[in-house]
Design an enzyme around this catalytic site. Structure first.
Site, short mmCIF file in Angstrom:
data_model
loop_
_atom_site.label_atom_id
_atom_site.label_comp_id
_atom_site.label_asym_id
_atom_site.label_seq_id
_atom_site.Cartn_x
_atom_site.Cartn_y
_atom_site.Cartn_z
N SER B 114 24.11 15.96 -20.66
CA SER B 114 22.68 16.24 -20.79
C SER B 114 21.85 15.35 -19.86
O SER B 114 20.82 15.75 -19.36
CB SER B 114 22.23 16.07 -22.24
N GLY B 117 21.72 17.21 -16.73
CA GLY B 117 21.02 18.49 -16.92
C GLY B 117 19.52 18.28 -16.90
O GLY B 117 18.77 19.09 -16.34
N ASP B 131 42.66 26.78 -20.52
CA ASP B 131 43.71 27.40 -21.34
C ASP B 131 44.73 26.38 -21.83
O ASP B 131 45.03 25.40 -21.13
CB ASP B 131 44.47 28.43 -20.50
N GLU B 141 31.64 24.53 -11.09
CA GLU B 141 30.55 24.90 -10.19
C GLU B 141 29.41 23.93 -10.40
O GLU B 141 29.05 23.62 -11.53
CB GLU B 141 30.07 26.33 -10.50
N LYS B 181 46.96 31.57 -11.51
CA LYS B 181 46.63 31.32 -10.10
C LYS B 181 46.25 29.87 -9.81
O LYS B 181 46.22 29.45 -8.66
CB LYS B 181 45.48 32.23 -9.69
#
Lengths: 489, 210
Positions: B114, B117, B131, B141, B181
């Site tokens: 935060s 942010g 996973d 990102e 992948k």
């Protein structure tokens, strides 16, 4: 009447030597192919109109073509890997096929410098800073072709390509330049040689070899050697030995590994004229460095199989030389040994007094543990100071509602990791390579018939190991930087 | 079930390798442990997405995935003491410094912090889930929704990861998943959507970028 060729049992040492050469050749081939494939993609992405055959496509084709010639022997390679006997003609065919692959791989490597968008990795600079801790002596790393690789004197290379002296001076202002083979830019294991080159930087700065030459070597001793071999040979071999000792001092036995593997891969020994660019014959270098490591209390047993195979390889290649060349090389070996043996103690003393971080037996022990972590496909940049059991016991003693935050933090602090030196990462990487490459070769050449050869399996192994070692060096670098920021000024 | 600080710590030293959680390196547990999460740091590796030679992104486009990377991005690797300036409205891919290995009964989720942010730095747009059975660094990102450039340095505590214990172990953890992948990645991984069977088997071709 047909004669059945004599089938010879596979000598264990011969087999090991062959596997080392095979692994080094496949490694170089895989790296080169990977670089060229990336370049191919880059060209296709950037130049839509250039999708027709480009120079890079042709290079890949050329490389693959010679690889196929080697793979014509894959059945014999698979049998050799499985300890099955080969007759003399089969042995010759395997060796010849491998030589073709090696020679053409090295030829193509010389063209890599023409490719754009490639630079030395920041991790290589970190490794040198971590090993030497000499911020006063900056050295930048440039990527060069294989034959100019691992040189310290960039000026010499510029001279070879006829750059005027004034321009040379302008180009080399602002620090020392170390040269690294383009194909090894992602290969931290090969960077061990950069420690030798940096050793030259220190030697020049502190005039170690000059002082030894002036004070310790008796004039007659050097003059004799010089007369028999070539001008400046005496001074040069002392400088090379200083650099070898410095590299061994900071990296331990791993400092010799890339040199031995690359030499084993070369089809022939270089003659006296070409070798005498200053380096003593390699067996002399190995002997002196091993003795120095012994003085430092560092064992070499983990790397002994490579030393043994190298010795055999050298003897074989020496035997294959013309008599004149062989006599010359043997004489040079004796002279170098005669000059350097009495000086080794003084060189060791001077190197030890430089105040560099010394590679110790405990670093080797740590490298053995890190090797296991690397085998489980994890980076190896750090370790915990406390054991898992200790930390578990501490965690179990914490009961909710009964402990203060300070008590919890005290236990959690056991999870803090400390960065390991770059020299341990590099040594662990070599130990891992020596212990794992044979299994990968088995997977690359499955079955006894040599069908279904999977060269990509070896390529993936090389790429994955590089990735983990690069990540480990990156982690160690950032880890140390964060600790610096956290520590009170 | 969301793991607490003590649960996470116990998993990090679990004697059973099938249950052990690996997060390495932990540089300062005191700074990194939250009540139910572990702060993660920024690595040295960035992938900036370029737009100067692209009219648009077609998610069904079918060039070789690696070509897309070169065409659409530029990789930047910093030394540990260098900085990266993320300008307003800029979007880059970055990765955690830490290497993770999740056992088959733990899932994870990466979130921003935060503190950042509030200054306009958004960490991870949509792909924050990790996973069970995943191993590698986490690519996320980064975008600057603020109005001033933000200076980022490797080692900065950029986000936090929380872990969930599942009721049962996954039958096909990520390491065993067909077409996984991003397994055991050690650097920022760009989109490999082009390897998805829907796209590799499709016939759509971008007319603007043949």
């Amino acid at each position: 009447m047909s004669v059945t060729p004599e089938v010879r049992p596979v000598n264990a040492l011969e087999r090991r030597r062959f596997l080392y050469v095979l692994s080094e050749a496949l490694e170089k081939f895989s790296r080169l192919r990977q670089i060229l494939r990336r370049q191919q993609v880059f060209i296709r992405a950037e130049h839509a109109e250039g999708r027709s055959a480009t120079a890079v496509d042709k290079l890949i084709h050329y490389l693959e073509e010679h690889c196929q010639m080697f793979l014509g022997n894959s059945g014999r390679v698979a049998r050799l890997l499985r300890d099955e006997p080969l007759n003399e003609a089969e042995e010759r065919a395997v060796t010849h096929g491998l030589r073709i692959l090696i020679v053409h791989t090295l030829q193509i490597h010389e063209l890599l410098l023409l490719l754009p968008r490639e630079a030395a990795k920041p991790q290589a600079s970190f490794l040198l800073q971590d090993c030497f801790g000499r911020k006063d002596l900056q050295a930048s790393i440039v990527l060069t072709n294989l034959f100019s690789a691992y040189e310290y004197r960039f000026e010499d290379i510029l001279e070879k390509v006829n750059v005027e002296q004034e321009e040379r001076m302008a180009l080399t202002q602002g620090g020392n330049v170390l040269c690294q083979a383009f194909g090894d830019k992602d290969n931290p294991l090969a960077w061990a040689v950069l420690a030798h080159e940096y050793g030259h930087v220190l030697d020049d700065h502190d005039a170690i070899s000059k002082k030894i030459l002036q004070k310790e070597a008796t004039p007659g001793q050097v003059d004799d050697v010089t007369r028999k071999v070539e001008p400046d040979f005496g001074a040069a071999v002392i400088a090379e030995t200083v650099a070898d000792f410095i590299a061994a001092h900071v990296l331990g036995p791993a400092s010799l590994m890339p040199i031995l593997f690359v030499e084993m891969m070369q089809p022939k020994l270089r003659g006296v004229r070409r070798i005498s660019a200053g380096h003593p014959p390699t067996p002399v270098r190995v002997q002196l460095v091993c003795e120095y490591l012994k003085q430092l209390g560092v064992t070499i047993s983990d790397f002994e199989p490579v030393f043994e195979a190298y010795k055999l390889d050298y003897q074989r290649k020496l035997k294959d030389m013309d008599k004149d060349q062989r006599d010359g090389l043997e004489a040079m070996e004796k002279e170098a040994e005669r000059l350097l043996s009495p000086l080794a103690k003084e060189i060791a003393r001077k190197v030890s007094s430089l105040g560099l971080r010394r590679f110790e037996e405990r670093d080797l022990r740590s490298a053995r543990t890190l090797q296991q972590t690397l085998a489980s496909k994890q980076p190896i940049s750090s370790r915990r100071s406390r054991s898992q059991e200790d930390i578990s016991a501490g965690l179990s003693s914490l009961k909710g509602g009964e402990v203060t935050p300070e008590q919890v933090y005290a236990v959690l602090a056991g999870l803090d990791e400390v960065p390991v030196p770059g020299s341990e990462i590099l040594s662990a990487g070599w130990l891992y390579r020596l212990s794992s490459f044979e299994d990968v070769l088995m997977k690359t050449f499955p079955g006894e018939t040599g069908q279904n050869v999977d060269l990509d399996a070896y390529g993936k192994y090389v790429e994955k190991t590089d990735g983990l070692l690069l990540k480990s060096l990156e982690l160690a670098d950032v880890h140390a930087e964060v600790l610096r920021r956290l520590s009170p000024a | 079930m969301l793991l607490s600080d003590i649960d996470i710590a116990k998993r990090l030293v679990d004697p059973d390798p099938h249950k052990r959680l690996v997060v390495t390196p932990i540089i300062s547990a005191k700074e990194q442990f939250g009540p139910s999460s572990l702060d993660v740091r920024l690595s040295t590796d960035f992938q900036r997405l370029e737009n100067m030679n692209r009219s648009h992104i077609d998610l069904n486009e079918r060039p070789a995935a690696d070509e897309k990377v070169y065409r659409e991005g530029k990789r930047i690797i910093l030394a540990a003491n260098e900085s990266f300036f993320l300008h307003p409205d800029e979007f880059v891919l970055a990765s955690t410094l830490e290497f993770f290995r999740l056992p088959g009964d733990l899932a994870g989720r990466i979130e921003g912090r935060s503190s950042w942010g509030r200054q306009g730095l958004l960490v991870h747009a949509t792909a924050g889930f990790v996973d069970p059975g995943f191993a590698g660094v986490l690519t996320f990102e980064l975008s600057n929704a603020g109005r001033l450039p933000i200076k980022l340095t490797p080692g900065l505590r950029i986000g936090q990861v929380c872990f969930f214990q599942m009721l049962t172990r996954s039958l096909v953890p990520y390491y065993a998943k067909h077409g996984a992948k991003y397994f055991e990645a050690t650097t920022v991984e760009t989109s490999k959507a082009a390897y998805d069977p829907e796209i590799t088997k499709g016939s759509h071709q971008d007319q603007n970028n043949p």
